[in-house]
Design a protein around this motif. Structure first.
Motif, PDB file in Angstrom:
ATOM      1  N   PHE A  51      52.541  57.039  16.917  1.00  0.00           N
ATOM      2  CA  PHE A  51      52.093  58.417  16.741  1.00  0.00           C
ATOM      3  C   PHE A  51      50.590  58.533  16.989  1.00  0.00           C
ATOM      4  O   PHE A  51      50.137  59.445  17.686  1.00  0.00           O
ATOM      5  N   LEU A  52      49.814  57.630  16.412  1.00  0.00           N
ATOM      6  CA  LEU A  52      48.353  57.671  16.584  1.00  0.00           C
ATOM      7  C   LEU A  52      47.962  57.634  18.060  1.00  0.00           C
ATOM      8  O   LEU A  52      47.078  58.368  18.497  1.00  0.00           O
ATOM      9  N   PHE A  53      48.619  56.790  18.816  1.00  0.00           N
ATOM     10  CA  PHE A  53      48.312  56.670  20.240  1.00  0.00           C
ATOM     11  C   PHE A  53      48.720  57.926  20.998  1.00  0.00           C
ATOM     12  O   PHE A  53      47.973  58.394  21.861  1.00  0.00           O
ATOM     13  N   LEU A  54      49.886  58.465  20.671  1.00  0.00           N
ATOM     14  CA  LEU A  54      50.317  59.704  21.335  1.00  0.00           C
ATOM     15  C   LEU A  54      49.336  60.836  21.071  1.00  0.00           C
ATOM     16  O   LEU A  54      48.980  61.585  21.990  1.00  0.00           O
ATOM     17  N   MET A  55      48.885  60.960  19.831  1.00  0.00           N
ATOM     18  CA  MET A  55      47.950  62.039  19.499  1.00  0.00           C
ATOM     19  C   MET A  55      46.665  61.909  20.315  1.00  0.00           C
ATOM     20  O   MET A  55      46.140  62.915  20.809  1.00  0.00           O
ATOM     21  N   GLU A  56      46.183  60.687  20.473  1.00  0.00           N
ATOM     22  CA  GLU A  56      44.969  60.496  21.273  1.00  0.00           C
ATOM     23  C   GLU A  56      45.252  60.774  22.745  1.00  0.00           C
ATOM     24  O   GLU A  56      44.437  61.374  23.439  1.00  0.00           O
ATOM     25  N   LEU A  57      46.406  60.371  23.227  1.00  0.00           N
ATOM     26  CA  LEU A  57      46.758  60.616  24.629  1.00  0.00           C
ATOM     27  C   LEU A  57      46.951  62.101  24.918  1.00  0.00           C
ATOM     28  O   LEU A  57      46.666  62.552  26.024  1.00  0.00           O
ATOM     29  N   TYR A  58      47.399  62.859  23.938  1.00  0.00           N
ATOM     30  CA  TYR A  58      47.499  64.309  24.135  1.00  0.00           C
ATOM     31  C   TYR A  58      46.113  64.905  24.389  1.00  0.00           C
ATOM     32  O   TYR A  58      45.988  65.914  25.068  1.00  0.00           O
ATOM     33  N   ASN A  59      45.088  64.259  23.889  1.00  0.00           N
ATOM     34  CA  ASN A  59      43.711  64.707  24.122  1.00  0.00           C
ATOM     35  C   ASN A  59      43.071  64.058  25.342  1.00  0.00           C
ATOM     36  O   ASN A  59      42.130  64.614  25.905  1.00  0.00           O
ATOM     37  N   ILE A 111      55.279  57.046  27.725  1.00  0.00           N
ATOM     38  CA  ILE A 111      54.103  56.807  28.559  1.00  0.00           C
ATOM     39  C   ILE A 111      54.455  55.890  29.728  1.00  0.00           C
ATOM     40  O   ILE A 111      55.478  55.210  29.715  1.00  0.00           O
ATOM     41  N   VAL A 112      53.583  55.914  30.722  1.00  0.00           N
ATOM     42  CA  VAL A 112      53.611  54.926  31.808  1.00  0.00           C
ATOM     43  C   VAL A 112      52.203  54.363  31.928  1.00  0.00           C
ATOM     44  O   VAL A 112      51.224  55.048  31.634  1.00  0.00           O
ATOM     45  N   ARG A 113      52.137  53.115  32.350  1.00  0.00           N
ATOM     46  CA  ARG A 113      50.838  52.477  32.584  1.00  0.00           C
ATOM     47  C   ARG A 113      50.698  52.221  34.073  1.00  0.00           C
ATOM     48  O   ARG A 113      51.627  51.738  34.712  1.00  0.00           O
ATOM     49  N   ASN A 114      49.536  52.536  34.597  1.00  0.00           N
ATOM     50  CA  ASN A 114      49.239  52.268  36.006  1.00  0.00           C
ATOM     51  C   ASN A 114      47.927  51.512  36.092  1.00  0.00           C
ATOM     52  O   ASN A 114      47.019  51.760  35.294  1.00  0.00           O
ATOM     53  N   ARG A 127      41.819  45.088  36.903  1.00  0.00           N
ATOM     54  CA  ARG A 127      42.202  44.350  35.694  1.00  0.00           C
ATOM     55  C   ARG A 127      42.611  45.297  34.571  1.00  0.00           C
ATOM     56  O   ARG A 127      43.203  44.881  33.590  1.00  0.00           O
ATOM     57  N   ALA A 128      42.287  46.558  34.698  1.00  0.00           N
ATOM     58  CA  ALA A 128      42.519  47.539  33.636  1.00  0.00           C
ATOM     59  C   ALA A 128      43.744  48.401  33.949  1.00  0.00           C
ATOM     60  O   ALA A 128      44.152  48.523  35.105  1.00  0.00           O
ATOM     61  N   TYR A 129      44.292  48.967  32.895  1.00  0.00           N
ATOM     62  CA  TYR A 129      45.413  49.902  33.027  1.00  0.00           C
ATOM     63  C   TYR A 129      45.019  51.257  32.467  1.00  0.00           C
ATOM     64  O   TYR A 129      44.285  51.355  31.498  1.00  0.00           O
ATOM     65  N   ARG A 130      45.547  52.287  33.090  1.00  0.00           N
ATOM     66  CA  ARG A 130      45.410  53.639  32.570  1.00  0.00           C
ATOM     67  C   ARG A 130      46.764  54.044  32.005  1.00  0.00           C
ATOM     68  O   ARG A 130      47.808  53.666  32.532  1.00  0.00           O
ATOM     69  N   VAL A 131      46.718  54.818  30.940  1.00  0.00           N
ATOM     70  CA  VAL A 131      47.936  55.203  30.229  1.00  0.00           C
ATOM     71  C   VAL A 131      48.141  56.702  30.413  1.00  0.00           C
ATOM     72  O   VAL A 131      47.236  57.501  30.146  1.00  0.00           O
ATOM     73  N   ASP A 133      44.810  62.159  28.233  1.00  0.00           N
ATOM     74  CA  ASP A 133      45.821  61.589  29.127  1.00  0.00           C
ATOM     75  C   ASP A 133      45.143  60.883  30.296  1.00  0.00           C
ATOM     76  O   ASP A 133      44.175  61.392  30.865  1.00  0.00           O
ATOM     77  N   GLY A 134      45.629  59.679  30.616  1.00  0.00           N
ATOM     78  CA  GLY A 134      45.066  58.929  31.729  1.00  0.00           C
ATOM     79  C   GLY A 134      43.917  58.012  31.331  1.00  0.00           C
ATOM     80  O   GLY A 134      43.273  57.397  32.175  1.00  0.00           O
ATOM     81  N   ILE A 135      43.675  57.879  30.052  1.00  0.00           N
ATOM     82  CA  ILE A 135      42.598  57.034  29.549  1.00  0.00           C
ATOM     83  C   ILE A 135      42.937  55.560  29.788  1.00  0.00           C
ATOM     84  O   ILE A 135      44.107  55.188  29.868  1.00  0.00           O
ATOM     85  N   ARG A 136      41.892  54.744  29.904  1.00  0.00           N
ATOM     86  CA  ARG A 136      42.122  53.303  30.041  1.00  0.00           C
ATOM     87  C   ARG A 136      42.628  52.746  28.709  1.00  0.00           C
ATOM     88  O   ARG A 136      42.182  53.172  27.646  1.00  0.00           O
ATOM     89  N   GLN A 137      43.537  51.797  28.778  1.00  0.00           N
ATOM     90  CA  GLN A 137      44.118  51.204  27.578  1.00  0.00           C
ATOM     91  C   GLN A 137      43.028  50.619  26.680  1.00  0.00           C
ATOM     92  O   GLN A 137      43.059  50.789  25.465  1.00  0.00           O
TER      93      GLN A 137
END
Length: 143
Positions: free
Chosen positions: A38-46, A79-82, A89-93, A48-52
């Motif tokens: 839940f914590l991660f989803l809430m941050e991603l709602y703000n 989510i999907v990671r790209n 070396r990094a992923y975006r979520v 989206d596309g942030i680096r992991q």
């Protein structure tokens, strides 16, 4: 020696945190996620596309715990990671359509929790509580 009784802030924080985890686990079980995700989803709602890695830093959660939460959210198709185009070396979520479709329901659970724990507080007390929690959080994150 005099019998010492001590009210400990950590005790109350710990108890509230446990109750919070249980509440979110129960309320979000039908989605296959718990409080950690839940914590991660809430941050991603703000954001989206942030680096992991940045997600870990913002939430002040270690990379291993972040990786497990992200893996769980991926397995539940939230989510999907790209790979980051600039830093291989990094992923975006990124949020999936499922996550976007469930946003309102997830926010409603957060509102329900907040209403539950503040139901006996006045608006002024809620504002004071929020202000104090922010102050403690900011100071603690500096360490």
């Amino acid at each position: 020696m005099e019998d010492l009784k001590c009210e400990n802030i950590a005790r109350y924080i710990s108890n509230i945190q446990r109750k919070c985890g249980t509440f979110f686990l129960k309320e979000l079980a039908y989605l296959g996620i718990g409080y950690g995700q839940f914590l991660f989803l809430m941050e991603l709602y703000n954001s989206d596309g942030i680096r992991q890695e940045d997600l870990s830093e913002i939430l002040n959660i270690d990379k291993g715990t972040t990786a497990r939460a992200i893996k769980k959210l991926e397995s539940e198709y939230f989510i999907v990671r790209n790979k980051d185009k600039e830093d291989k070396r990094a992923y975006r979520v990124y949020l999936t359509q499922k996550a976007l479709d469930k946003k309102k329901e997830i926010y409603e659970v957060a509102i329900k929790w907040e209403n539950n724990i503040t139901q006996n507080l006045t608006i002024e007390e809620k504002n004071i509580m929020l202000s104090l929690l922010k102050k403690v959080h900011i100071e603690e994150c500096k360490r």
